[in-house]
Design a protein around this motif. Structure first.
Motif, PDB file in Angstrom:
ATOM      1  N   ARG A  34       0.765  -1.151  -0.152  1.00  0.00           N
ATOM      2  CA  ARG A  34      -0.056  -0.033   0.056  1.00  0.00           C
ATOM      3  C   ARG A  34       0.929   1.242  -0.054  1.00  0.00           C
ATOM      4  O   ARG A  34       1.887   1.095   0.503  1.00  0.00           O
ATOM      5  CB  ARG A  34      -0.790   0.056   1.166  1.00  0.00           C
ATOM      6  CG  ARG A  34      -2.015  -1.076   1.258  1.00  0.00           C
ATOM      7  CD  ARG A  34      -2.617  -1.158   2.307  1.00  0.00           C
ATOM      8  NE  ARG A  34      -3.749  -2.139   2.479  1.00  0.00           N
ATOM      9  CZ  ARG A  34      -4.922  -2.057   1.926  1.00  0.00           C
ATOM     10  NH1 ARG A  34      -5.135  -1.090   1.239  1.00  0.00           N
ATOM     11  NH2 ARG A  34      -5.479  -2.986   2.008  1.00  0.00           N
ATOM     12  N   TYR A  35       0.265   2.399  -0.359  1.00  0.00           N
ATOM     13  CA  TYR A  35       0.850   3.503  -0.234  1.00  0.00           C
ATOM     14  C   TYR A  35       1.737   3.892   0.939  1.00  0.00           C
ATOM     15  O   TYR A  35       2.994   4.195   0.832  1.00  0.00           O
ATOM     16  CB  TYR A  35      -0.047   4.579  -0.775  1.00  0.00           C
ATOM     17  CG  TYR A  35       0.630   6.241  -0.870  1.00  0.00           C
ATOM     18  CD1 TYR A  35       1.065   6.668  -2.148  1.00  0.00           C
ATOM     19  CD2 TYR A  35       0.765   6.765   0.511  1.00  0.00           C
ATOM     20  CE1 TYR A  35       1.676   7.959  -2.063  1.00  0.00           C
ATOM     21  CE2 TYR A  35       1.210   8.193   0.543  1.00  0.00           C
ATOM     22  CZ  TYR A  35       1.740   8.516  -0.904  1.00  0.00           C
ATOM     23  OH  TYR A  35       2.376   9.978  -0.997  1.00  0.00           O
ATOM     24  N   ALA A  36       1.017   3.927   2.136  1.00  0.00           N
ATOM     25  CA  ALA A  36       1.646   4.195   3.427  1.00  0.00           C
ATOM     26  C   ALA A  36       2.712   3.241   3.643  1.00  0.00           C
ATOM     27  O   ALA A  36       3.909   3.578   4.102  1.00  0.00           O
ATOM     28  CB  ALA A  36       0.506   3.955   4.205  1.00  0.00           C
ATOM     29  N   GLU A  37       2.653   1.822   3.127  1.00  0.00           N
ATOM     30  CA  GLU A  37       3.874   1.091   3.561  1.00  0.00           C
ATOM     31  C   GLU A  37       5.115   1.403   2.756  1.00  0.00           C
ATOM     32  O   GLU A  37       6.278   1.427   2.986  1.00  0.00           O
ATOM     33  CB  GLU A  37       3.374  -0.312   3.041  1.00  0.00           C
ATOM     34  CG  GLU A  37       2.414  -1.001   3.919  1.00  0.00           C
ATOM     35  CD  GLU A  37       1.879  -2.378   3.407  1.00  0.00           C
ATOM     36  OE1 GLU A  37       1.974  -3.365   4.197  1.00  0.00           O
ATOM     37  OE2 GLU A  37       1.582  -2.411   2.087  1.00  0.00           O
ATOM     38  N   LEU A  38       4.926   1.853   1.467  1.00  0.00           N
ATOM     39  CA  LEU A  38       5.764   2.322   0.363  1.00  0.00           C
ATOM     40  C   LEU A  38       6.524   3.616   1.080  1.00  0.00           C
ATOM     41  O   LEU A  38       7.901   3.809   1.266  1.00  0.00           O
ATOM     42  CB  LEU A  38       5.331   2.605  -1.007  1.00  0.00           C
ATOM     43  CG  LEU A  38       5.065   1.546  -1.737  1.00  0.00           C
ATOM     44  CD1 LEU A  38       4.477   1.830  -3.022  1.00  0.00           C
ATOM     45  CD2 LEU A  38       6.623   0.888  -2.169  1.00  0.00           C
TER      46      LEU A  38
END
Length: 111
Positions: A34-38
């Motif tokens: 997910r975006y936040a993980e990236l």
């Protein structure tokens, strides 16, 4: 994208782009993110830059956005060997150049 290239490496680099595209692909090749993980994995990259690069990679047909996060497409999967070679070479350079590579989770920690 231009239509004529002088060699296959030139075309591959045109598609992969600069540093951040390859870094994103290297993380996503391990599985959907997910975006936040990236953002957590690439802390030196601004949110604006991450958003732009994700759009570019999606338009280039290397990433697909799904409910589970961003994942490699069939075209992106074919880049795995190149990404693996860059990773291995980076590990070799780490020792040769006397630098250290820290996963994002360790950046700023006392480990």
């Amino acid at each position: 994208m231009k239509q004529t290239f002088s060699c296959p490496v030139e075309l591959a680099l045109e598609v992969l782009g600069g540093k951040w595209r390859v870094v994103i692909l290297a993380h996503v090749k391990e599985g959907p993110l997910r975006y936040a993980e990236l953002r957590r994995r690439i802390p030196r990259m601004s949110e604006k830059m991450l958003s732009q690069r994700l759009r570019e990679l999606t338009r280039a047909g290397l990433l697909q956005r799904q409910a589970s996060g961003y994942r490699l497409t069939a075209r992106g999967n074919r880049a795995r060997a190149a990404l693996g070679a860059l990773h291995a070479w980076g590990r070799t350079l780490e020792g040769e150049l006397g630098v250290r590579i820290h996963p994002a989770a360790l950046v700023g920690s006392k480990a």
